[in-house]
Design an enzyme around this catalytic site. Structure first.
Site, short mmCIF file in Angstrom:
data_model
loop_
_atom_site.label_atom_id
_atom_site.label_comp_id
_atom_site.label_asym_id
_atom_site.label_seq_id
_atom_site.Cartn_x
_atom_site.Cartn_y
_atom_site.Cartn_z
N HIS A 18 23.93 11.42 -17.25
CA HIS A 18 24.59 10.39 -16.42
C HIS A 18 25.17 9.28 -17.32
CE1 HIS A 18 21.45 11.74 -13.30
NE2 HIS A 18 22.60 12.12 -12.80
N LYS A 44 14.63 16.11 -0.55
CA LYS A 44 14.37 15.88 -1.98
C LYS A 44 13.80 14.47 -2.11
CE LYS A 44 17.82 15.86 -5.13
NZ LYS A 44 19.07 16.27 -5.79
N ARG A 93 28.63 19.78 -13.95
CA ARG A 93 27.91 20.43 -15.04
C ARG A 93 28.24 21.91 -15.18
NH1 ARG A 93 22.24 19.15 -13.01
NH2 ARG A 93 23.50 19.50 -11.16
N SER A 131 17.81 15.83 -13.07
CA SER A 131 16.69 14.91 -12.84
C SER A 131 15.42 15.67 -12.46
CB SER A 131 17.06 13.90 -11.76
OG SER A 131 18.15 13.13 -12.20
N1 COA Z 1 24.07 15.00 -16.27
C1 COA Z 1 22.84 15.34 -15.90
N2 COA Z 1 22.48 15.60 -14.64
C2 COA Z 1 23.42 15.46 -13.70
C3 COA Z 1 24.73 15.09 -14.03
C4 COA Z 1 25.03 14.84 -15.36
N3 COA Z 1 26.25 14.51 -15.76
N4 COA Z 1 25.44 15.06 -12.88
C5 COA Z 1 24.61 15.39 -11.90
N5 COA Z 1 23.38 15.63 -12.39
C6 COA Z 1 22.22 16.11 -11.64
C7 COA Z 1 21.30 15.06 -11.16
O1 COA Z 1 20.33 14.79 -12.11
C8 COA Z 1 20.74 15.71 -9.91
O2 COA Z 1 19.69 16.57 -10.29
P1 COA Z 1 18.56 17.02 -9.26
O3 COA Z 1 19.24 17.81 -8.19
O4 COA Z 1 17.68 17.82 -10.10
O5 COA Z 1 17.92 15.78 -8.74
C9 COA Z 1 21.88 16.55 -9.38
O6 COA Z 1 22.72 16.73 -10.48
C10 COA Z 1 22.69 15.90 -8.30
O7 COA Z 1 22.43 14.54 -8.30
P2 COA Z 1 23.47 13.37 -8.19
O8 COA Z 1 24.61 13.55 -9.08
O9 COA Z 1 22.67 12.13 -8.35
O10 COA Z 1 24.00 13.54 -6.78
P3 COA Z 1 23.24 13.63 -5.47
O11 COA Z 1 23.61 14.96 -4.92
O12 COA Z 1 21.81 13.35 -5.58
O13 COA Z 1 23.89 12.41 -4.69
C11 COA Z 1 25.59 11.34 -3.32
C12 COA Z 1 25.07 12.58 -4.03
C13 COA Z 1 24.67 10.14 -3.41
C14 COA Z 1 26.89 11.01 -3.99
C15 COA Z 1 25.83 11.77 -1.86
O14 COA Z 1 24.63 12.27 -1.33
C16 COA Z 1 26.32 10.63 -1.00
O15 COA Z 1 27.45 10.22 -1.09
N6 COA Z 1 25.44 10.08 -0.13
C17 COA Z 1 25.75 8.97 0.77
C18 COA Z 1 25.91 9.45 2.20
C19 COA Z 1 27.24 10.10 2.42
O16 COA Z 1 28.27 9.48 2.31
N7 COA Z 1 27.21 11.39 2.78
C20 COA Z 1 28.39 12.16 3.02
C21 COA Z 1 28.88 12.81 1.78
S1 COA Z 1 30.31 13.79 2.10
#
Ligand code: COA
Length: 162
Positions: A18, A44, A93, A131
């Site tokens: 990140h 989660k 990724r 994560s």
């Molecule tokens: N390097 C390392 N890990 C990465 C990464 C990177 N560059 N990019 C993503 N990841 C990993 C994260 O560690 C995480 O791992 P995990 O699944 O083991 O926990 C995974 O990829 C995804 O996490 P993240 O990028 O934090 O996204 P998320 O899916 O948890 O969050 C939101 C997504 C918050 C953007 C989305 O849920 C959201 O917008 N929520 C608000 C409500 C909403 O508007 N919903 C409608 C959406 S259309």
């Protein structure tokens, strides 16, 4: 128009992957808002509270007037509008990320067509990071020093009592 981007995520916890995305994207925008998802996620459950996740990101980054870190609740598109942001940043990724990201892109575009989403290919050395994997390693007593900022490693050690 001022170029303001939101980089949303769970960041539970923030990893070097990140941080890499943040460092590479900062020069493209006048302001980068790192937005920590505080919506409950029963599928989660979070290890760290939203406050802890925000604090770890703040400590991991050099202080810069261009960077803001805060948590948000509700829809991302509503939050982005409230912050006056015109871009959303996400990291990609592997192929497995694509389907989920594409669905989120299409949905966010429908909700707010003015919002542009920009995707960064994750640097090769971070492509294996997530994560969840970090939490599992820490829980089982492994070292996370090469994968997360020092502040996160410390918090993980505290959390799992090593
Ligand atoms: N390097 C390392 N890990 C990465 C990464 C990177 N560059 N990019 C993503 N990841 C990993 C994260 O560690 C995480 O791992 P995990 O699944 O083991 O926990 C995974 O990829 C995804 O996490 P993240 O990028 O934090 O996204 P998320 O899916 O948890 O969050 C939101 C997504 C918050 C953007 C989305 O849920 C959201 O917008 N929520 C608000 C409500 C909403 O508007 N919903 C409608 C959406 S259309």
């Amino acid at each position: 128009m001022k170029k303001i981007a939101v980089y949303p995520g769970s960041f539970d916890p923030v990893t070097n992957g990140h941080i890499d995305i943040i460092k590479r994207s900062i020069s493209l925008f006048e302001k980068l808002i790192i937005a920590v998802n505080a919506n409950p996620n029963p599928a989660k459950p979070y290890l760290f509270s939203a406050e802890e996740r925000v604090e770890m990101i703040r400590e991991a980054l050099p202080s810069s007037p261009k960077i803001e870190v805060e948590s948000f609740k509700g829809l991302l598109v509503h939050y982005a509008r409230k912050k006056g942001a015109n871009f959303i940043i996400r990291g990609l990724r592997a192929l497995s990320d694509f389907e989920y990201e594409f669905q989120m892109y299409l949905m966010n575009k429908k909700l707010n067509p003015d919002l542009e989403m920009i995707y960064f290919m994750t640097s090769q050395q971070y492509s294996h990071l997530s994560s969840s994997v970090i939490k599992e390693i820490a829980k089982l007593g492994g070292s996370t020093i090469n994968f997360v900022p020092p502040v996160v490693e410390k918090k993980l050690l505290e959390k799992f009592g090593y």
